[in-house]
Design an enzyme around this catalytic site. Structure first.
Site: not given
Ligand code: UFG
Length: 325
Positions: A141, A169
């Site tokens: 992605y 972010f």
């Molecule tokens: N998390 C949990 N439990 C859940 C879901 C998420 O603990 O059920 C944690 C994840 O491990 C992470 C944090 O919450 O540490 C945020 O997770 P998200 O899935 O909400 O977001 P991400 O940081 O993984 O991803 C976001 C965007 C992506 C982008 C990324 C880049 O959704 O599109 O940031 O920073 F690529």
């Protein structure tokens, strides 16, 4: 001025469409509605349903509307899925935008604001992350977005297409009026999942990893209000129209919240109790992602209005309670 918003029925796209209309722009939305929602598109906008990879469809849109500039959100954005199906991500995210850029060239449209991501950085070297830091995505992605960033650079050099690349972010929250908000299927993002637990739609929320090298052991992210993101798109567009050079901007609050803290904030805002489980780490999650948006502040005059995590969660909850799509 007429703006084409590709992916304008999606989460960040629909909020940007609303802001554009409120500021007096004319808006044409192109969306395949594969992941976007018709109901998310403001009635004041013209909606054209189709895929940006479809040259004939795009030709009709450009021929019919006198487009001055493009904002491109149209992309798949599930990190986990991208690892399993990289072809889908490169074909759609890179192929689609390339098709859009070709059409822009044919119709002499010179400005594009492109939706990119902090995932272009991969594991950060420094916190807060600067635009000049190394980009080394750890998933397809992020790589697909970085590919487009590189394409844009050469399209500017050769064809004079001016771009603002916006690296978000963690987009979060919802329209403060509660009219539109976040709705993904499947939902993978932290805040809407916690709200599902708070409203009883899910039995619990799982924390992915409690042994990170952070104060409370859980991951830290820079949550940025979707309406603040929308505002940054309009500023980035105006910057280009005023002759600004092609460049990229981080969009974040410059501070981070841990998963545990966000869960606590949801409990406070909603007044609900729910089960919190602890699981092992999710593959590919960096411990901490915080962006410096000093450049966006300096160059675009952008300052987030809803920087507090409590406000972000409040708006997300307001939407969640009456979610219309
Ligand atoms: N998390 C949990 N439990 C859940 C879901 C998420 O603990 O059920 C944690 C994840 O491990 C992470 C944090 O919450 O540490 C945020 O997770 P998200 O899935 O909400 O977001 P991400 O940081 O993984 O991803 C976001 C965007 C992506 C982008 C990324 C880049 O959704 O599109 O940031 O920073 F690529």
């Amino acid at each position: 001025m007429k703006i084409l918003v590709c992916g304008g029925a999606g989460y960040i796209g629909s909020h940007t469409v609303k802001e554009l209309l409120d500021k007096g722009y004319e808006v044409v939305v192109v969306d395949s509605l594969e992941t976007g929602h018709k109901k998310a598109v403001d009635e004041r906008a013209v909606l054209c349903i189709g895929n940006i990879s479809d040259g004939t469809f795009l030709e009709n849109v450009f021929a019919k509307h006198n487009i001055d500039a493009v904002i491109d959100f149209a992309a798949y954005s599930l990190v986990g899925e991208s690892v399993k199906e990289p072809a889908k991500y490169f074909e759609n995210n890179v192929g689609g935008t390339l098709s859009l850029l070709s059409k822009m060239r044919e119709h002499n449209v010179k400005y594009i604001v492109f939706s990119s991501t902090a995932a272009t950085y991969g594991e950060p070297e420094n916190i807060p992350i600067l635009e000049t830091d190394k980009t080394l995505p750890t998933n397809p992605y992020g790589e697909s977005k970085l590919c487009v960033e590189k394409i844009l650079r050469w399209f500017d050099e050769a064809y004079g297409v001016k771009y603002s690349v916006l690296r978000y972010f963690n987009a979060a929250g919802a329209d403060p009026d509660g009219e539109i908000g976040e709705s993904h299927t499947p939902e993978t993002h932290l805040i809407p999942l916690i709200l599902d637990a708070a409203s009883g739609k899910r039995e619990s929320i799982c924390i992915f990893g409690t042994d990170y090298p952070t104060e409370d052991g859980t991951c830290i992210r820079d949550y940025i209000h979707v309406t603040d993101l929308a505002d940054a798109h309009i500023r980035a567009l105006e910057y280009l129209k005023q002759g600004g050079e092609s460049t990229c901007f981080n969009l974040g609050n410059g501070n981070g919240d841990s998963v545990r803290h966000v869960i606590e904030v949801v409990k406070q805002v909603t007044g609900k109790e729910f089960i919190v489980k602890e699981e092992k780490r999710r593959a590919g999650d960096p411990p901490m992602l915080i962006g410096s948006a000093t450049k966006a502040e300096k160059v675009l005059g952008w300052r987030p209005q809803y920087a507090e995590i409590g406000t972000i969660v409040e708006h997300a909850w307001k939407w969640h309670e009456k979610k219309m799509y």
